[in-house]
Write a protein that holds these residues in place. Structure first.
Motif, short mmCIF file in Angstrom:
data_model
loop_
_atom_site.label_atom_id
_atom_site.label_comp_id
_atom_site.label_asym_id
_atom_site.label_seq_id
_atom_site.Cartn_x
_atom_site.Cartn_y
_atom_site.Cartn_z
N UNK A 74 0.84 -1.21 0.00
CA UNK A 74 0.00 0.00 0.00
C UNK A 74 0.86 1.25 0.00
N UNK A 75 1.97 1.20 0.76
CA UNK A 75 2.83 2.38 0.90
C UNK A 75 3.58 2.71 -0.39
N UNK A 82 4.64 12.35 -4.45
CA UNK A 82 3.21 12.63 -4.28
C UNK A 82 2.39 11.81 -5.26
N UNK A 83 1.43 10.98 -4.76
CA UNK A 83 0.61 10.19 -5.69
C UNK A 83 -0.29 11.05 -6.57
N UNK A 84 -0.53 12.31 -6.18
CA UNK A 84 -1.41 13.16 -6.99
C UNK A 84 -0.64 13.82 -8.14
N UNK A 89 9.85 17.46 -4.29
CA UNK A 89 8.72 17.59 -3.38
C UNK A 89 7.42 17.84 -4.12
N UNK A 90 6.33 17.61 -3.43
CA UNK A 90 4.98 17.79 -3.98
C UNK A 90 4.81 19.21 -4.53
N UNK A 91 4.20 19.27 -5.71
CA UNK A 91 3.94 20.58 -6.33
C UNK A 91 2.45 20.94 -6.34
#
Ligand SMILES: [Zn+2]
Length: 107
Positions: A74-75, A82-84, A89-91
């Motif tokens: 799952x991890x 970011x999965x989105x 790093x997440x944008x």
């Protein structure tokens, strides 16, 4: 120790008790641990933080065992960031830094 190994240790250690307690009862204990983690975060006591983070993880793994979820698998959703947006790093634009609260009802 990998996450998979830890989940297996938690399974061997607690599954018999987790099954007796059931998914709902185990979720309630998990939620209680999250509350204790919140208190430790507020106080900032390093030893309490280590304990509450480990307890919360152990209860999460117990829940995963009952629900039949392989947490390492799952991890992997986060293995490449970011999965989105798919970035490290997440944008993603939005920063959610406030807990949404219901506005008081106005008469
Ligand atoms: Zn993102």
């Amino acid at each position: 120790m990998t996450l998979k190994e830890l989940q297996e240790i938690i399974r061997k250690t607690y599954l018999h008790k987790d099954r007796q307690r059931g998914l709902e009862g185990t979720f309630m204990w998990f939620a209680e641990e999250v509350g204790e983690l919140a208190q430790a975060l507020r106080k900032g006591d390093r030893e309490a933080l280590r304990m509450e983070f480990s307890d919360t993880l152990a209860w999460l793994l117990s829940l995963a065992n009952l629900a039949g979820v392989d947490m390492e698998e799952a991890a992997r959703r986060y293995a490449h960031g970011c999965p989105k947006c798919g970035h490290i790093p997440c944008r993603c634009g939005e920063v959610r830094n406030r807990y949404p609260r219901e506005e008081p009802e106005t008469p």
